[in-house]
Design an enzyme around this catalytic site. Structure first.
Site, short mmCIF file in Angstrom:
data_model
loop_
_atom_site.label_atom_id
_atom_site.label_comp_id
_atom_site.label_asym_id
_atom_site.label_seq_id
_atom_site.Cartn_x
_atom_site.Cartn_y
_atom_site.Cartn_z
N GLU A 187 -39.59 47.22 -14.20
CA GLU A 187 -39.27 48.14 -15.30
C GLU A 187 -39.47 49.58 -14.82
O GLU A 187 -38.78 50.49 -15.24
CB GLU A 187 -40.20 47.84 -16.48
N ARG A 204 -35.12 48.08 -22.74
CA ARG A 204 -35.61 49.09 -21.79
C ARG A 204 -34.49 49.76 -20.99
O ARG A 204 -34.63 50.06 -19.81
CB ARG A 204 -36.64 48.49 -20.80
N SER A 225 -46.35 48.43 -17.98
CA SER A 225 -45.85 47.14 -17.51
C SER A 225 -44.96 47.38 -16.30
O SER A 225 -44.01 48.15 -16.37
CB SER A 225 -45.00 46.46 -18.59
C1 FAD Z 1 -50.64 52.99 -19.91
C2 FAD Z 1 -49.15 52.92 -20.13
C3 FAD Z 1 -48.64 52.23 -21.23
C4 FAD Z 1 -47.26 52.14 -21.44
N1 FAD Z 1 -46.80 51.47 -22.53
C5 FAD Z 1 -45.47 51.40 -22.75
C6 FAD Z 1 -44.97 50.70 -23.90
O1 FAD Z 1 -45.72 50.18 -24.71
N2 FAD Z 1 -43.62 50.65 -24.06
C7 FAD Z 1 -42.75 51.24 -23.18
O2 FAD Z 1 -41.53 51.16 -23.40
N3 FAD Z 1 -43.20 51.90 -22.10
C8 FAD Z 1 -44.54 52.00 -21.87
N4 FAD Z 1 -44.99 52.68 -20.77
C9 FAD Z 1 -44.02 53.25 -19.80
C10 FAD Z 1 -43.59 54.70 -20.08
O3 FAD Z 1 -44.58 55.40 -20.82
C11 FAD Z 1 -42.25 54.76 -20.82
O4 FAD Z 1 -41.23 54.16 -20.05
C12 FAD Z 1 -41.83 56.20 -21.15
O5 FAD Z 1 -40.73 56.16 -22.02
C13 FAD Z 1 -41.46 57.03 -19.91
O6 FAD Z 1 -41.35 58.40 -20.31
P1 FAD Z 1 -41.65 59.58 -19.28
O7 FAD Z 1 -41.41 60.86 -19.96
O8 FAD Z 1 -43.01 59.41 -18.69
O9 FAD Z 1 -40.53 59.30 -18.22
P2 FAD Z 1 -40.64 59.40 -16.61
O10 FAD Z 1 -41.56 58.34 -16.12
O11 FAD Z 1 -40.91 60.80 -16.22
O12 FAD Z 1 -39.14 59.00 -16.22
C14 FAD Z 1 -38.64 57.70 -16.47
C15 FAD Z 1 -37.13 57.70 -16.20
O13 FAD Z 1 -36.49 58.52 -17.17
C16 FAD Z 1 -35.81 59.62 -16.54
N5 FAD Z 1 -36.02 60.79 -17.41
C17 FAD Z 1 -37.20 61.27 -17.89
N6 FAD Z 1 -36.98 62.31 -18.69
C18 FAD Z 1 -35.64 62.50 -18.73
C19 FAD Z 1 -34.78 63.42 -19.40
N7 FAD Z 1 -35.25 64.38 -20.21
N8 FAD Z 1 -33.44 63.31 -19.21
C20 FAD Z 1 -32.91 62.35 -18.39
N9 FAD Z 1 -33.68 61.46 -17.72
C21 FAD Z 1 -35.03 61.54 -17.90
C22 FAD Z 1 -36.41 59.76 -15.16
O14 FAD Z 1 -35.48 60.29 -14.24
C23 FAD Z 1 -36.77 58.31 -14.85
O15 FAD Z 1 -35.64 57.60 -14.37
C24 FAD Z 1 -46.37 52.78 -20.53
C25 FAD Z 1 -46.89 53.50 -19.45
C26 FAD Z 1 -48.26 53.57 -19.24
C27 FAD Z 1 -48.78 54.36 -18.08
#
Ligand code: FAD
EC number: 1.3.1.98
Length: 301
Positions: A297, A177, A227
């Site tokens: 996380e 992660r 998580s």
């Molecule tokens: C119901 C549910 C289930 C989930 N299941 C999983 C799973 O199975 N496995 C898992 O790993 N995660 C899971 N997640 C967590 C999440 O979906 C992941 O961590 C996902 O990769 C985050 O992507 P995001 O675009 O929403 O990032 P954000 O939440 O918008 O950002 C997360 C971080 O990344 C940075 N960021 C985002 N986009 C960029 C970019 N383009 N450039 C630089 N930095 C950036 C942000 O500044 C922040 O620090 C789950 C979440 C939910 C709500």
């Protein structure tokens, strides 16, 4: 306080209708929590990002980047500065042979679906992760034995000087992660995946199976950020939390899910403070009972 002159200059780079003032961040997080950002800007392309980064650095205005907000807890006071969104306006996906190229705002689910439609295997794990490809690369998102590090070929980023760089898989320093981008001020604009030819029926079956497992195990009916904690070595966070007697533990509207103790859910009107209180109590009780430190996380803004 961001001056009118700064906003006027930004309007020279991004159309005015993509710039939101006092935007409630709860509309941009899957937790449905977060106060207002001074400004929120939807980016449309890499060029806008390069120009904005250069400009904001020059005028010394704080900014941050989000994707789909699915791993974020935003403060009840919101964010003093500019939130740049790399999302729906930067989400083009193209496929050539075994390579799938996605702009950073493309959703993981959409990328997985496109791979399936082209009979490409490797991204089945991503179908149920509700984030963008950019967020997924930053987090090295993964599930059910798959993770970004296994399929990413290159990641295109923009640095603080507004310069475009291409990082290969090794340079990304993927770990559990995490990736190099968590320690560098890079913004992801594009991810290229290297996939393999597969059987479309088997790919579809695997995705359906993983989706079923998620529905059975995870409280998808409530807002959350997935998580809350990383998996501690040799343990499962959810199990430690349950065995610490915290199943259903709540503060205000934030609650340890009864369905999956690794998730903190928003049962209605949770504040960021409620969620933080639950996190602290969970960390305290798990440490007391098992001498294990639970590391969040989720990211805090
Ligand atoms: C119901 C549910 C289930 C989930 N299941 C999983 C799973 O199975 N496995 C898992 O790993 N995660 C899971 N997640 C967590 C999440 O979906 C992941 O961590 C996902 O990769 C985050 O992507 P995001 O675009 O929403 O990032 P954000 O939440 O918008 O950002 C997360 C971080 O990344 C940075 N960021 C985002 N986009 C960029 C970019 N383009 N450039 C630089 N930095 C950036 C942000 O500044 C922040 O620090 C789950 C979440 C939910 C709500």
């Amino acid at each position: 306080m961001i001056s009118a002159a700064v906003i006027e200059a930004l309007k020279e780079i991004v159309p005015a209708e993509r710039i939101m003032f006092q935007e409630p961040m709860k509309l941009h997080t899957t937790f449905r929590i977060g106060g207002p950002a001074d400004y929120l800007i939807y980016l449309e392309n890499e060029d806008q990002l390069c120009r904005i980064q250069k400009y904001l650095r020059l005028v010394d205005v704080p900014y941050t980047v989000i994707g789909n907000g699915s791993n974020l807890l935003v403060s009840d006071d919101g964010y003093r500065g500019i939130v740049l969104v790399i999302g729906k306006y930067m989400s083009e996906i193209t496929v050539k042979d075994c390579y799938l190229e996605a702009e950073a705002g493309a959703l993981m689910s959409q990328v997985a679906k496109t791979a399936k439609e082209h009979g490409l295997t490797g991204l089945e794990f991503a179908a149920g992760i509700p984030g963008t490809v950019g967020g997924g690369a930053v987090m090295n998102a993964g599930a059910y034995g798959g993770e970004m590090s296994q399929v990413v070929s290159t990641v295109t980023v923009v640095n603080r000087n507004g310069e475009i760089m291409e990082l290969d898989n090794g340079t990304m320093e993927f770990g559990y992660r995490t990736s190099v981008i968590q320690n560098q001020p890079f913004v992801v604009t594009k991810v290229t995946f290297r996939l393999e030819q597969g059987d479309p029926e088997q790919i579809a079956e695997k995705m359906a199976d993983l989706a079923k497992r998620r529905r059975e195990k995870q409280p998808l009916e409530y807002p959350s950020a997935g998580s809350t904690f990383k998996r501690p070595a040799g343990h499962f966070a959810g199990q430690l939390i349950m065995e610490s007697g915290l199943r259903g533990y709540s503060v205000g509207g934030a609650k340890v899910s009864e369905k999956h103790c690794g998730f903190i859910i928003n049962t209605g009107n949770a504040t960021a403070e409620d969620v933080k209180d639950v996190i602290w109590e969970v960390q305290r009780r798990v440490k007391e009972r098992f001498q294990v430190d639970l590391e969040p996380e989720i990211k805090f803004l």
